[in-house]
Scaffold this active site. Structure first.
Site, PDB file in Angstrom:
ATOM      1  N   HIS A 264       0.869  -1.169   0.081  1.00  0.00           N
ATOM      2  CA  HIS A 264      -0.045  -0.101   0.033  1.00  0.00           C
ATOM      3  C   HIS A 264       0.754   1.271  -0.073  1.00  0.00           C
ATOM      4  O   HIS A 264       0.246   2.265  -0.122  1.00  0.00           O
ATOM      5  CB  HIS A 264      -1.069  -0.110   1.264  1.00  0.00           C
ATOM      6  CG  HIS A 264      -0.309   0.113   2.617  1.00  0.00           C
ATOM      7  ND1 HIS A 264       0.231  -0.786   3.153  1.00  0.00           N
ATOM      8  CD2 HIS A 264      -0.142   1.302   3.038  1.00  0.00           C
ATOM      9  CE1 HIS A 264       0.641  -0.378   4.367  1.00  0.00           C
ATOM     10  NE2 HIS A 264       0.506   0.792   4.454  1.00  0.00           N
TER      11      HIS A 264
ATOM     12  N   CYS B 271       0.716   5.045  11.468  1.00  0.00           N
ATOM     13  CA  CYS B 271       1.133   4.008  12.632  1.00  0.00           C
ATOM     14  C   CYS B 271       1.752   4.208  14.080  1.00  0.00           C
ATOM     15  O   CYS B 271       1.682   3.288  14.878  1.00  0.00           O
ATOM     16  CB  CYS B 271       2.116   2.911  12.002  1.00  0.00           C
ATOM     17  SG  CYS B 271       1.396   2.340  10.356  1.00  0.00           S
TER      18      CYS B 271
END
Length: 380
Positions: free
Chosen positions: A204, A326
């Protein structure tokens, strides 16, 4: 949609390239076979998986047999680090070395291994976000089993001198793992030029779907599996392969390999155009990261006297972030920037702007206008 915000968050995720979607679609429908099945449907699926494996290998200068498909880069990092640590268990080497600015899937796993008795050394970085080589030289000793350092930081884009660090590791008999998730597709990545024994990719990050990644495992490197089942993926990643996503990753790798020479300078030009406009209108704007040794698409800047999250909230027409997707979100300041020595105020003012394959010059100008206007309103 015409009213969608300008997307400048390609380091978080890239949109799936329509050509990637087109390549994968038949494997959701007509080509439904299990690659392990010994009939026409299964053989077609297996051939598609192996063709994708060859494309991923070609992108990074590896051989197809050295590519293991995973569900994501986090899984690949876990397989590399935990697999290498288990393989070294009981041996004389009980130290693992990394940097202070790694992705959580590296840092948190190594801190877990520290609780299991491993000695873990986190190398500091300089003000540009690059590992301090003097500290690496002293830390990488004959007690080290593995060194793990990312190629490109996901927040600042700063590129590490992985080749030099790998040279230190190999001179002491240690393995070198490179988290290249943020770098692949943006800069040239060659496992042999880098000296990587293990290298992580994330689909991704270069126009493939979420939920697919890969780990390069140099021939002869011993890893223990971290999951158990059948013998898929050279016995390292059991479970039926996600054929549509594997095909998508292969097509994304092919596109990245063929387009990189044109895409990298185009993205760098857009990045620099945005930087020039912001710097010209905002006195005291600071660049975070290395001025030249960084990803061509990444611009991390600190706005003076304003919090980055407030700037983005006021610039509603721009979709960007204050740091890694993240890490803990909300209004948390960046541990990466703190490790680089930024003051709390400068770290709080940071915004990460990352362009991509589909970013247009007109969008850069509109985004600059929106960000400048937002900062001025806050400054007033």
């Amino acid at each position: 949609m015409n009213d969608s915000p300008i997307y400048l968050d390609c380091n978080a995720i890239t949109p799936v390239d329509p050509r990637v979607v087109e390549a994968a679609l038949p494997y959701f429908t007509a080509h439904c076979g299990n690659p392990s099945s010994d009939h026409a449907y299964g053989r077609r699926a297996k051939a598609a998986v192996e063709a994708a494996r060859a494309e991923v290998a070609a992108l990074i200068g590896a051989t197809p047999a050295e590519i293991v498909f995973t569900g994501c880069a986090t899984e690949a990092n876990n397989l590399a680090l935990l697999g290498a640590a288990r393989a070294a268990r009981g041996g004389p080497r009980r130290t693992l070395v990394t940097s202070a600015i790694e992705h959580p899937s590296v840092l948190n796993l190594l801190r877990h291994l520290a609780r299991e008795g491993w000695s873990v050394v986190e190398l500091p970085v300089d003000a540009t976000g690059r590992v301090r080589m003097d500290r690496a030289q002293s830390a990488v000793t004959v007690d080290v089993a593995l060194v793990s350092v990312m190629l490109a930081n996901n927040e600042t884009g700063s590129l590490q001198d992985v080749r030099a660090i790998a040279g230190l590791a190999h001179a002491r008999g240690a393995l070198m793992h490179v988290d290249a998730a943020q770098a692949v597709g943006k800069v040239a990545v060659d496992v042999n030029a880098l000296g990587a024994d293990l290298l992580t990719l994330a689909g991704h990050k270069f126009y493939a779907p979420k939920g697919i990644g890969a780990l390069y495992v140099r021939s002869g490197v011993a890893l223990e599996p971290i999951q158990h089942g059948a013998g898929h993926e050279h016995g390292l990643r059991p479970g039926t392969e996600n054929v549509p996503h594997v095909v998508a990753l292969g097509e994304a790798a092919r596109l990245a390999r063929t387009a990189l020479a044109q895409e990298a300078p185009r993205m760098a030009a857009l990045r620099d155009r945005l930087h020039r406009q912001l710097a010209a209108a905002i006195p005291g704007l600071e660049l975070n990261g290395h001025p030249t040794e960084r990803l061509p698409n990444t611009l991390n800047v600190s706005f003076p006297a304003a919090a980055g999250w407030d700037v983005l909230a006021a610039a509603a027409g721009v979709a960007a972030s204050t740091g890694s997707a993240c890490h803990a979100g909300g209004q948390a300041t960046s541990g990466v920037l703190a490790a680089m020595g930024l003051t709390p105020e400068a770290a709080a003012g940071a915004v990460r702007l990352s362009v991509g394959r589909f970013t247009a010059e007109a969008e850069i100008d509109a985004a600059a206008h929106a960000l400048i206007g937002a900062w001025k309103r806050l400054a007033e």
